[in-house]
Structure formats: C-alpha cells, structure tokens
Design a protein around this motif. Sequence first.
Motif, PDB file in Angstrom:
ATOM      1  N   ASP A  29       0.834  -1.208   0.000  1.00 54.70           N
ATOM      2  CA  ASP A  29       0.000   0.000   0.000  1.00 54.70           C
ATOM      3  C   ASP A  29       0.869   1.259   0.000  1.00 54.70           C
ATOM      4  N   ALA A  30       1.994   1.209   0.681  1.00 57.41           N
ATOM      5  CA  ALA A  30       2.896   2.362   0.698  1.00 57.41           C
ATOM      6  C   ALA A  30       3.458   2.646  -0.693  1.00 57.41           C
ATOM      7  N   LEU A  31       3.748   1.596  -1.452  1.00 56.27           N
ATOM      8  CA  LEU A  31       4.219   1.802  -2.826  1.00 56.27           C
ATOM      9  C   LEU A  31       3.160   2.497  -3.668  1.00 56.27           C
ATOM     10  N   GLU A  32       1.915   2.085  -3.510  1.00 55.59           N
ATOM     11  CA  GLU A  32       0.837   2.715  -4.261  1.00 55.59           C
ATOM     12  C   GLU A  32       0.689   4.182  -3.876  1.00 55.59           C
ATOM     13  N   VAL A  33       0.865   4.481  -2.594  1.00 56.75           N
ATOM     14  CA  VAL A  33       0.775   5.873  -2.139  1.00 56.75           C
ATOM     15  C   VAL A  33       1.869   6.719  -2.777  1.00 56.75           C
ATOM     16  N   MET A  34       3.051   6.115  -2.994  1.00 57.80           N
ATOM     17  CA  MET A  34       4.172   6.837  -3.618  1.00 57.80           C
ATOM     18  C   MET A  34       4.087   6.835  -5.136  1.00 57.80           C
ATOM     19  N   ALA A  35       2.912   6.440  -5.678  1.00 57.49           N
ATOM     20  CA  ALA A  35       2.661   6.436  -7.132  1.00 57.49           C
ATOM     21  C   ALA A  35       3.543   5.438  -7.870  1.00 57.49           C
TER      22      ALA A  35
ATOM     23  N   LYS B 119       3.505   1.706  -9.266  1.00 58.29           N
ATOM     24  CA  LYS B 119       2.593   0.609  -9.555  1.00 58.29           C
ATOM     25  C   LYS B 119       3.160  -0.683  -8.957  1.00 58.29           C
ATOM     26  N   SER B 120       2.467  -1.202  -7.958  1.00 56.41           N
ATOM     27  CA  SER B 120       3.001  -2.356  -7.232  1.00 56.41           C
ATOM     28  C   SER B 120       3.000  -3.625  -8.066  1.00 56.41           C
ATOM     29  N   LEU B 121       2.062  -3.758  -8.992  1.00 57.82           N
ATOM     30  CA  LEU B 121       1.989  -5.008  -9.765  1.00 57.82           C
ATOM     31  C   LEU B 121       3.223  -5.200 -10.646  1.00 57.82           C
ATOM     32  N   PRO B 122       3.589  -4.255 -11.501  1.00 53.83           N
ATOM     33  CA  PRO B 122       4.827  -4.468 -12.276  1.00 53.83           C
ATOM     34  C   PRO B 122       6.083  -4.447 -11.427  1.00 53.83           C
ATOM     35  N   TYR B 123       6.105  -3.613 -10.360  1.00 52.75           N
ATOM     36  CA  TYR B 123       7.311  -3.484  -9.550  1.00 52.75           C
ATOM     37  C   TYR B 123       7.587  -4.738  -8.719  1.00 52.75           C
ATOM     38  N   LEU B 124       6.551  -5.359  -8.200  1.00 57.24           N
ATOM     39  CA  LEU B 124       6.724  -6.521  -7.330  1.00 57.24           C
ATOM     40  C   LEU B 124       6.458  -7.839  -8.036  1.00 57.24           C
ATOM     41  N   VAL B 125       5.439  -7.882  -8.858  1.00 60.69           N
ATOM     42  CA  VAL B 125       5.039  -9.137  -9.492  1.00 60.69           C
ATOM     43  C   VAL B 125       5.715  -9.315 -10.849  1.00 60.69           C
ATOM     44  N   GLY B 126       5.633  -8.282 -11.694  1.00 61.09           N
ATOM     45  CA  GLY B 126       6.227  -8.388 -13.028  1.00 61.09           C
ATOM     46  C   GLY B 126       7.720  -8.639 -12.987  1.00 61.09           C
TER      47      GLY B 126
END
Length: 279
Positions: free
Chosen positions: A142-148, A150-157
């Motif tokens: 959630d903190a990553l999303e707050v910092m704009a 995108k958590s999906l490509p950054y963590l999952v992709g």
Amino acid sequence: MSDVAAAMRRRTNAASGAVDVLGERAIFFTRALASTGRAVRSYRRETMRVIAEISLGTGVLAAIGGSIVILGFLTLFAGATVAVQGFDSLGSIGVDALTGFLAAYVNVRVVAPVTAGVGLAATIGAGTTAALGAMRISEEIDALEVMAIKSLPYLVGTRIVAGIVAVVPLYALSLITSFLASRVATVVVLGQSGGVYDHYFSTFLVPTDVLWSFVQVIVMAVAVMVIHTYYGYTASGGPAGVGTATGRAVRLSLITVVSVTLLISLALYGSARSVHLAG
C-alpha cells in the motif's frame, strides 16, 4: 421444503463463489503477465536484484549458493536414482547395457524437468510468496501505491521476468548434473564399461528433446511464479495467513508442474515412435 431450498441456495452460493475466485485469479494472472513488459522497461535495476536474489539467495541461504546448489543436489540424486534403478531393472532381463539409453531418454523428458519444477516451487516460489505476503501484511505494498509506484509491475512483473531469466542457466546446470550423476553411478559405482554407456547415451540423446525440455521448464517457471506471486500479493490474516498462503501456493504449483509435464509430454511424445531398439 424450506430445508431443500436453503440447501440449494447454499450450493448456488458456493458455486458462484468458486466462479468468482476463478475469475479473480484469471484477471490477476493476465494483469501479472501483461505487467512484465513495464517491469523490463521501467524497473531494470529491481529486476536484476531479484534475479540475483533468486539464483544466489540472500542471507544464510547465500552462504550455500542459493537455488543453484539446491537444484543441483536435487537433480544429482534424481539422476543417480535413474541410473541405479535402470541398471537393476534392465539387468534383470539381460540388457543392462542400455542404461545409457535410459539416462538420456528419461532424464531429459521427465526426471530433470519435474525435479527442477519441484525445486523451483519449493525454493524460489515459496520464498516469493513469503516475501510478498510479508510486504502485504506490513502494508508496504500500500505504501508503494501511495508513492505512485505501480506495485503489480514493480513486485510481481519483476519476479516473473526474473524467474524466466534465472531458470535457463539453473536448468542447464541441473541437466548437466543429472547426466553426470547417471554416468558416475553407472560406470564408477555399478562397474559398467564407460564406452558402452557413452555409446548408448550419445545415440539416444536427441537434441530436440533437450530443447523442448528447456521450453517445458520455462513454462513451469512462468506458472510457478504467477501462482506464488498471486498468493503472496493477496495474502491476509497476519503471519499465520502468510504461512497458509505459502502452503497453498506450493501445493497448487506442484500440481501445476506435474500437469504441465503431462500435457507437454502428451503433445510432444504421445504419438511419437522415435525409439527403435532393434532393426
């Protein structure tokens, strides 16, 4: 009559819930695979870090070589088992000279890919689920999303790309290790002539089978990483929930590894008649 209606409603709700879960997973899998392009373009440094983490490990695991050593030992013992069992089984009918054929044929098509897939699920996959689950329950995602970001490509992709990139050299090492273990077990331990073993091994080692085994392992790696990232990314319930998610992810990925092996083997070798042991 009301009891029957209530039972029907419960079954309907359970069926609709299962469909909702399948739809949610399908959407996540599609978005995760689509995010790999952005991960490569925008998060190259993170991708390289995850590749190093997956292959060499971190912390205490790095001291023993990480996934490289684990997969190497798994395929080492698997290849030796194929040689010992094959030598004994073929020797009972007087054709123990064909142990080299069995090592080349079975290791490439079944044993090495399945062993590597199990190793991927138990090491890389489980670690991925635990890491993402810990980030989820500690609200780091959630903190990553707050910092704009995108958590999906950054963590999952990035993890899916890293799994695909890392699995190729890892499987190459695993395949070589299984071949070496089969030869040592047959020639050194069981006493078969090295020339006889090498003759049958080189005769029945089909290069296209080796290529397809790499394709099979890459498909396994994609499936394993997508499954484990899903369970980690959607984990809930605190530390106990992360442990439950990791267990479920490992269970599903092991089933997927065996299913991929079955389907690809049926597609490639189901109707093939490429082995001729007699003229």
